[in-house]
Design an enzyme around this catalytic site. Sequence first.
Site, PDB file in Angstrom:
ATOM      1  N   ASN A   1     106.138  73.493  46.570  1.00 16.83           N
ATOM      2  CA  ASN A   1     105.591  71.559  46.579  1.00 16.83           C
ATOM      3  C   ASN A   1     104.388  71.318  46.752  1.00 16.83           C
ATOM      4  OD1 ASN A   1     108.133  70.771  47.540  1.00 16.83           O
ATOM      5  ND2 ASN A   1     108.736  72.616  48.839  1.00 16.83           N
ATOM      6  N   GLU A   2     103.613  70.939  45.692  1.00 16.48           N
ATOM      7  CA  GLU A   2     101.716  70.622  45.199  1.00 16.48           C
ATOM      8  C   GLU A   2     102.319  69.425  46.051  1.00 16.48           C
ATOM      9  OE1 GLU A   2     100.824  72.909  43.787  1.00 16.48           O
ATOM     10  OE2 GLU A   2     101.960  73.083  41.997  1.00 16.48           O
ATOM     11  N   PRO A   3     100.617  69.046  46.130  1.00 13.33           N
ATOM     12  CA  PRO A   3     100.258  68.035  47.363  1.00 13.33           C
ATOM     13  C   PRO A   3     101.228  67.072  46.432  1.00 13.33           C
ATOM     14  CG  PRO A   3      98.348  69.805  46.287  1.00 13.33           C
ATOM     15  CD  PRO A   3      99.508  69.796  45.594  1.00 13.33           C
TER      16      PRO A   3
ATOM     17  N   SER B   1     103.416  65.809  47.943  1.00 24.34           N
ATOM     18  CA  SER B   1     105.396  65.806  48.299  1.00 24.34           C
ATOM     19  C   SER B   1     105.102  65.434  49.870  1.00 24.34           C
ATOM     20  CB  SER B   1     105.977  67.828  48.173  1.00 24.34           C
ATOM     21  OG  SER B   1     105.520  68.433  46.934  1.00 24.34           O
TER      22      SER B   1
ATOM     23  N   THR C   1      97.459  75.659  40.919  1.00 21.96           N
ATOM     24  CA  THR C   1      98.737  76.540  40.460  1.00 21.96           C
ATOM     25  C   THR C   1      98.706  77.042  39.347  1.00 21.96           C
ATOM     26  OG1 THR C   1     100.155  75.171  41.791  1.00 21.96           O
ATOM     27  CG2 THR C   1     100.953  76.477  40.841  1.00 21.96           C
TER      28      THR C   1
END
Length: 450
Positions: A168-170, A172, A187
């Site tokens: 859940n990357e920035p 999300s 990532t």
Amino acid sequence: MQSDVTIKHERRTGANRLERVNVRIFEDSESLSKQVADRIAELIRSNQNRGRNTVLGLPTGSTPISVYHELVRMHREEGLDFGDVITFNLDEYYPMAPDSLQSYHRFMYENFFDHVNLDRANIHIPSGSVDRRDVESHCEEYELAIRASGGIDLMLLGIGRSGHVGFNEPGSSAEDRTRLIVLDEITRKDAASDFFEEKYVPREAITMGVGTIIEAREIILMATGEHKAPIVRRAVEEKKNNHVSATYLQDHQNASFFLDSAAASDLTREQTPWLVSTVDWDFDMATRAVIWLSEQEAKAIPHLEAADFQRHHLHDLAHLYDGVDELCLEVFETLRRKILYAEELPKNKKVIVFSPHPDDDVISMGGMLGKLVSNGNDVTVAYMTNGSVAVFDQDVTRHLRFVEMTYSVLAGAQPAESFVHRSDEILEFLEDKAPGQVDSEAVQKIKAFI
């Protein structure tokens, strides 16, 4: 069904009052992993005594490996039974064949599933090989399977340097469910060594959403190592925000961060404890505070004044000494004595320096090496590796082009045909190189030079 065994939140006062989620700090990663494994075993046994299944949410990566190894040991030596355990993994790269070297399917079986008596029908991992047209329905089925199992009892998490849990990357949100997501640049860079080059890292992954994660009845986020300290502090002390998805755990009633001392080192209570609690001052702590105060005031240590200490609530430290001048002078002299000047170092000797990797010697003690050489010592650096595995293919390409252009400038002519031919061979090899393929001898040598 919900387990009767829970870990209660500590009341956050004093030293940890800036922390928005429960935090437990361990001396090292080994003791942390042992505690997490013990908690999982406790939950499994408690549920078994009540005739219940245990549903676990599981991560991959370097952090949980020791947990899995300890659980395997418990299974073999203590009879820990996984027969009624159901697992759901957090994520998987997309696209990714399950037998690929970097596959999370492969990781889980090699490090855990193949060594315990888990029913294969109870193992769930997002598929990285599902047809793109079927990804959405696959994610929906994953959510349904979690609900059908009764929900996740205990969710284990790691945290990425981008602040992600799962993938859940920035950006999300707290409502996101299992889905296909584009991976953040940080990532992909962090995963580059696993894939032998950033260009081979998949750009997407299937991940449980934050909304799925926080529905677990208990959550333990594990973080180890100094490189995780900055993002851990943000996740623990910043207000909830969608830039750091781990901050969403702050709203969970039974979430804890399990940190080793290195990962916790940037927390206020560890880095500057005098800001949040009463400190039992010793000289080491006083030195840390004086250095910090010097940085805050942008003043040299001998120039700090009593007003500076008062302004930053360090009056109790100042009162331990006859005056701040005495304290600052003692700290300054202590730091100065740590500097080894050339006249204090060996002269006309043979010196050998062991460096794990090329450039580690210069980064960590370049000044010292310079002083040793200036003292007439015969200094030899022994590199334990040639460093080639840390150099990417694109660096080889860039350096070959640089050599070619430099030759043209210095020699006033084009490079010799033999050079061009050999360079083309190397570039062709790199162009056709498969992920994980061993470099040719020429490429290895160039990477070692770089």
